[in-house]
Design a protein around this motif. Structure first.
Motif, PDB file in Angstrom:
ATOM      1  N   LEU A  39       0.799  -1.221   0.000  1.00  0.00           N
ATOM      2  CA  LEU A  39       0.000   0.000   0.000  1.00  0.00           C
ATOM      3  C   LEU A  39       0.834   1.275   0.000  1.00  0.00           C
ATOM      4  O   LEU A  39       0.398   2.305  -0.518  1.00  0.00           O
ATOM      5  CB  LEU A  39      -0.929   0.012   1.221  1.00  0.00           C
ATOM      6  N   ALA A  40       2.024   1.207   0.584  1.00  0.00           N
ATOM      7  CA  ALA A  40       2.823   2.419   0.778  1.00  0.00           C
ATOM      8  C   ALA A  40       3.476   2.987  -0.471  1.00  0.00           C
ATOM      9  O   ALA A  40       3.739   4.197  -0.509  1.00  0.00           O
ATOM     10  CB  ALA A  40       3.904   2.147   1.834  1.00  0.00           C
ATOM     11  N   PRO A  41       3.803   2.178  -1.500  1.00  0.00           N
ATOM     12  CA  PRO A  41       4.544   2.738  -2.644  1.00  0.00           C
ATOM     13  C   PRO A  41       3.923   3.980  -3.251  1.00  0.00           C
ATOM     14  O   PRO A  41       4.641   4.930  -3.590  1.00  0.00           O
ATOM     15  CB  PRO A  41       4.552   1.579  -3.642  1.00  0.00           C
ATOM     16  N   GLY A  42       2.606   4.008  -3.419  1.00  0.00           N
ATOM     17  CA  GLY A  42       1.960   5.177  -4.003  1.00  0.00           C
ATOM     18  C   GLY A  42       2.170   6.431  -3.176  1.00  0.00           C
ATOM     19  O   GLY A  42       2.705   7.438  -3.675  1.00  0.00           O
ATOM     20  N   PRO A  43       1.782   6.422  -1.898  1.00  0.00           N
ATOM     21  CA  PRO A  43       1.969   7.619  -1.073  1.00  0.00           C
ATOM     22  C   PRO A  43       3.424   8.057  -0.926  1.00  0.00           C
ATOM     23  O   PRO A  43       3.720   9.246  -0.964  1.00  0.00           O
ATOM     24  CB  PRO A  43       1.373   7.204   0.279  1.00  0.00           C
ATOM     25  N   VAL A  44       4.361   7.104  -0.756  1.00  0.00           N
ATOM     26  CA  VAL A  44       5.762   7.507  -0.568  1.00  0.00           C
ATOM     27  C   VAL A  44       6.348   8.068  -1.865  1.00  0.00           C
ATOM     28  O   VAL A  44       7.196   8.970  -1.834  1.00  0.00           O
ATOM     29  CB  VAL A  44       6.625   6.343  -0.031  1.00  0.00           C
ATOM     30  N   TYR A  45       5.874   7.550  -3.018  1.00  0.00           N
ATOM     31  CA  TYR A  45       6.326   8.127  -4.288  1.00  0.00           C
ATOM     32  C   TYR A  45       5.724   9.515  -4.486  1.00  0.00           C
ATOM     33  O   TYR A  45       6.423  10.465  -4.868  1.00  0.00           O
ATOM     34  CB  TYR A  45       5.939   7.222  -5.452  1.00  0.00           C
ATOM     35  N   ALA A  46       4.431   9.637  -4.222  1.00  0.00           N
ATOM     36  CA  ALA A  46       3.772  10.927  -4.393  1.00  0.00           C
ATOM     37  C   ALA A  46       4.361  11.980  -3.472  1.00  0.00           C
ATOM     38  O   ALA A  46       4.417  13.168  -3.831  1.00  0.00           O
ATOM     39  CB  ALA A  46       2.271  10.786  -4.134  1.00  0.00           C
ATOM     40  N   ALA A  47       4.833  11.573  -2.276  1.00  0.00           N
ATOM     41  CA  ALA A  47       5.429  12.513  -1.327  1.00  0.00           C
ATOM     42  C   ALA A  47       6.885  12.815  -1.646  1.00  0.00           C
ATOM     43  O   ALA A  47       7.498  13.650  -0.979  1.00  0.00           O
ATOM     44  CB  ALA A  47       5.311  11.955   0.093  1.00  0.00           C
ATOM     45  N   GLY A  48       7.438  12.124  -2.639  1.00  0.00           N
ATOM     46  CA  GLY A  48       8.825  12.359  -3.011  1.00  0.00           C
ATOM     47  C   GLY A  48       9.839  11.641  -2.150  1.00  0.00           C
ATOM     48  O   GLY A  48      11.039  11.920  -2.221  1.00  0.00           O
ATOM     49  N   VAL A  49       9.380  10.694  -1.326  1.00  0.00           N
ATOM     50  CA  VAL A  49      10.294   9.953  -0.456  1.00  0.00           C
ATOM     51  C   VAL A  49      11.112   8.936  -1.246  1.00  0.00           C
ATOM     52  O   VAL A  49      12.300   8.737  -0.984  1.00  0.00           O
ATOM     53  CB  VAL A  49       9.507   9.248   0.669  1.00  0.00           C
ATOM     54  N   LEU A  50      10.480   8.278  -2.219  1.00  0.00           N
ATOM     55  CA  LEU A  50      11.151   7.287  -3.058  1.00  0.00           C
ATOM     56  C   LEU A  50      10.954   7.630  -4.528  1.00  0.00           C
ATOM     57  O   LEU A  50       9.934   8.205  -4.913  1.00  0.00           O
ATOM     58  CB  LEU A  50      10.591   5.882  -2.796  1.00  0.00           C
ATOM     59  N   GLU A  51      11.942   7.246  -5.339  1.00  0.00           N
ATOM     60  CA  GLU A  51      11.787   7.329  -6.781  1.00  0.00           C
ATOM     61  C   GLU A  51      10.846   6.218  -7.243  1.00  0.00           C
ATOM     62  O   GLU A  51      10.489   5.317  -6.466  1.00  0.00           O
ATOM     63  CB  GLU A  51      13.149   7.197  -7.474  1.00  0.00           C
ATOM     64  N   LEU A  52      10.468   6.251  -8.525  1.00  0.00           N
ATOM     65  CA  LEU A  52       9.457   5.320  -9.013  1.00  0.00           C
ATOM     66  C   LEU A  52       9.920   3.864  -8.940  1.00  0.00           C
ATOM     67  O   LEU A  52       9.170   2.998  -8.480  1.00  0.00           O
ATOM     68  CB  LEU A  52       9.079   5.679 -10.454  1.00  0.00           C
ATOM     69  N   LEU A  53      11.132   3.575  -9.398  1.00  0.00           N
ATOM     70  CA  LEU A  53      11.589   2.178  -9.423  1.00  0.00           C
ATOM     71  C   LEU A  53      11.698   1.580  -8.021  1.00  0.00           C
ATOM     72  O   LEU A  53      11.228   0.450  -7.794  1.00  0.00           O
ATOM     73  CB  LEU A  53      12.914   2.074 -10.174  1.00  0.00           C
ATOM     74  N   PRO A  54      12.317   2.270  -7.034  1.00  0.00           N
ATOM     75  CA  PRO A  54      12.310   1.705  -5.677  1.00  0.00           C
ATOM     76  C   PRO A  54      10.905   1.533  -5.108  1.00  0.00           C
ATOM     77  O   PRO A  54      10.638   0.573  -4.377  1.00  0.00           O
ATOM     78  CB  PRO A  54      13.120   2.731  -4.868  1.00  0.00           C
ATOM     79  N   ALA A  55      10.002   2.466  -5.441  1.00  0.00           N
ATOM     80  CA  ALA A  55       8.622   2.343  -4.950  1.00  0.00           C
ATOM     81  C   ALA A  55       7.958   1.096  -5.529  1.00  0.00           C
ATOM     82  O   ALA A  55       7.274   0.343  -4.818  1.00  0.00           O
ATOM     83  CB  ALA A  55       7.824   3.591  -5.310  1.00  0.00           C
ATOM     84  N   PHE A  56       8.160   0.860  -6.831  1.00  0.00           N
ATOM     85  CA  PHE A  56       7.596  -0.342  -7.437  1.00  0.00           C
ATOM     86  C   PHE A  56       8.268  -1.612  -6.915  1.00  0.00           C
ATOM     87  O   PHE A  56       7.639  -2.679  -6.878  1.00  0.00           O
ATOM     88  CB  PHE A  56       7.700  -0.276  -8.959  1.00  0.00           C
ATOM     89  N   ALA A  57       9.545  -1.523  -6.517  1.00  0.00           N
ATOM     90  CA  ALA A  57      10.220  -2.693  -5.938  1.00  0.00           C
ATOM     91  C   ALA A  57       9.539  -3.116  -4.641  1.00  0.00           C
ATOM     92  O   ALA A  57       9.420  -4.313  -4.349  1.00  0.00           O
ATOM     93  CB  ALA A  57      11.692  -2.388  -5.693  1.00  0.00           C
ATOM     94  N   LEU A  58       9.097  -2.138  -3.850  1.00  0.00           N
ATOM     95  CA  LEU A  58       8.351  -2.465  -2.640  1.00  0.00           C
ATOM     96  C   LEU A  58       7.102  -3.261  -2.966  1.00  0.00           C
ATOM     97  O   LEU A  58       6.782  -4.256  -2.303  1.00  0.00           O
ATOM     98  CB  LEU A  58       7.959  -1.188  -1.890  1.00  0.00           C
ATOM     99  N   LEU A  59       6.394  -2.814  -3.987  1.00  0.00           N
ATOM    100  CA  LEU A  59       5.131  -3.460  -4.363  1.00  0.00           C
ATOM    101  C   LEU A  59       5.347  -4.819  -5.010  1.00  0.00           C
ATOM    102  O   LEU A  59       4.673  -5.803  -4.650  1.00  0.00           O
ATOM    103  CB  LEU A  59       4.363  -2.544  -5.314  1.00  0.00           C
TER     104      LEU A  59
END
Length: 270
Positions: A39-59
């Protein structure tokens, strides 16, 4: 002697109870971690905490990995708890297995939808999609994978025709002003931000942007309204073409096509 036997068995029982509780607790922690990774990849990417590829790696990697680990530990905890008849621990183990299973199935479904919808450019007109004028069109790297997922690439055209045969222009009865007002109303209800509107009584163009709820991606939309006379119909109607393009990424897991269908469905239903 009997007292000694009972005393010698008590510590063993205490260790068994502690083990199954620990296993169930660990399984629950992993299951909740899996849900968080999903669930977190979307919010953390939108907040600028993670780049897109690391966010998708979480998912795509961490979430299913944690879900599988939670299921394995949950089954082990359930086996130990059932053998010892410790039903509270068994309940926790079952909950961990169920939550882990839901997360794992959700990620599998996401991957399947991504594979089945490799495009990010969806339109009602494959030969001459509505063009952006007020909104700067998305740029592509020569020979890039994203180029094949958009107009005018031949692979895009072939794939679009195969997976979205139902997405076609619609003809709406009524005057241009009536259909235009209805289009504006639908755009507002769907959360679009209208960027530009231009044209005349015969042809109108609306360009807008839309933000996805989960990752906060911005997508661009262009709608063209054109006066036509349907075959066999004495009264004029308005042909509506729409194009929906993601600003980043390759595929869109079918969301753009769903939004186009929703827009056309509302327009056709009056």
């Amino acid at each position: 002697m009997n007292d000694a036997v009972r005393f010698s068995h008590q510590p063993s029982g205490g260790i068994a109870v502690k083990l199954e509780n620990l296993l169930a607790l660990a399984a629950l922690v992993l299951a909740f971690a899996a849900a968080l990774f999903a669930l977190a990849p979307g919010p953390v990417y939108a907040a600028g905490v993670l780049e897109l590829l690391p966010a998708f790696a979480l998912l795509l990697d961490w979430a299913p990995g944690a879900a599988i680990a939670a299921g394995c530990l949950g089954l082990l905890a359930l086996a130990v708890a059932a053998r010892r008849r410790r039903w509270r621990a068994a309940t926790g183990a079952v909950a961990a297995c169920l939550l882990g299973g839901v997360v794992w199935l959700s990620v599998v479904d996401f991957k399947a939808r991504a594979a089945a919808n490799p495009l990010h450019d969806v339109t009602t007109d494959l030969d001459a999609p509505p063009l952006f004028q007020a909104i700067s069109p998305r740029s592509y790297r020569a020979g890039g994978e994203d180029t094949m997922a958009a107009y005018p690439d031949a692979t895009w055209r072939r794939t679009h025709a195969e997976i979205y045969p139902d997405i076609r222009p619609v003809i709406v009865s009524g005057s241009m002003s009536e259909v235009l007002a209805h289009t504006r109303s639908i755009a507002g209800r769907m959360g679009w931000t209208i960027v530009a509107e231009e044209g005349d009584a015969a042809l109108m163009r609306i360009e807008a942007s839309d933000e996805t709820a989960w990752f906060g991606f911005t997508d661009d939309i262009v709608v063209v309204l054109r006066i036509v006379v349907p075959p066999g119909d004495a009264e004029s109607g308005v042909r509506v073409d729409v194009r929906y393009v993601s600003r980043i990424g390759i595929g869109d897991v079918g969301k753009n096509a769903d939004r186009v269908r929703a827009f056309l469905g509302r327009l056709s239903s009056g």
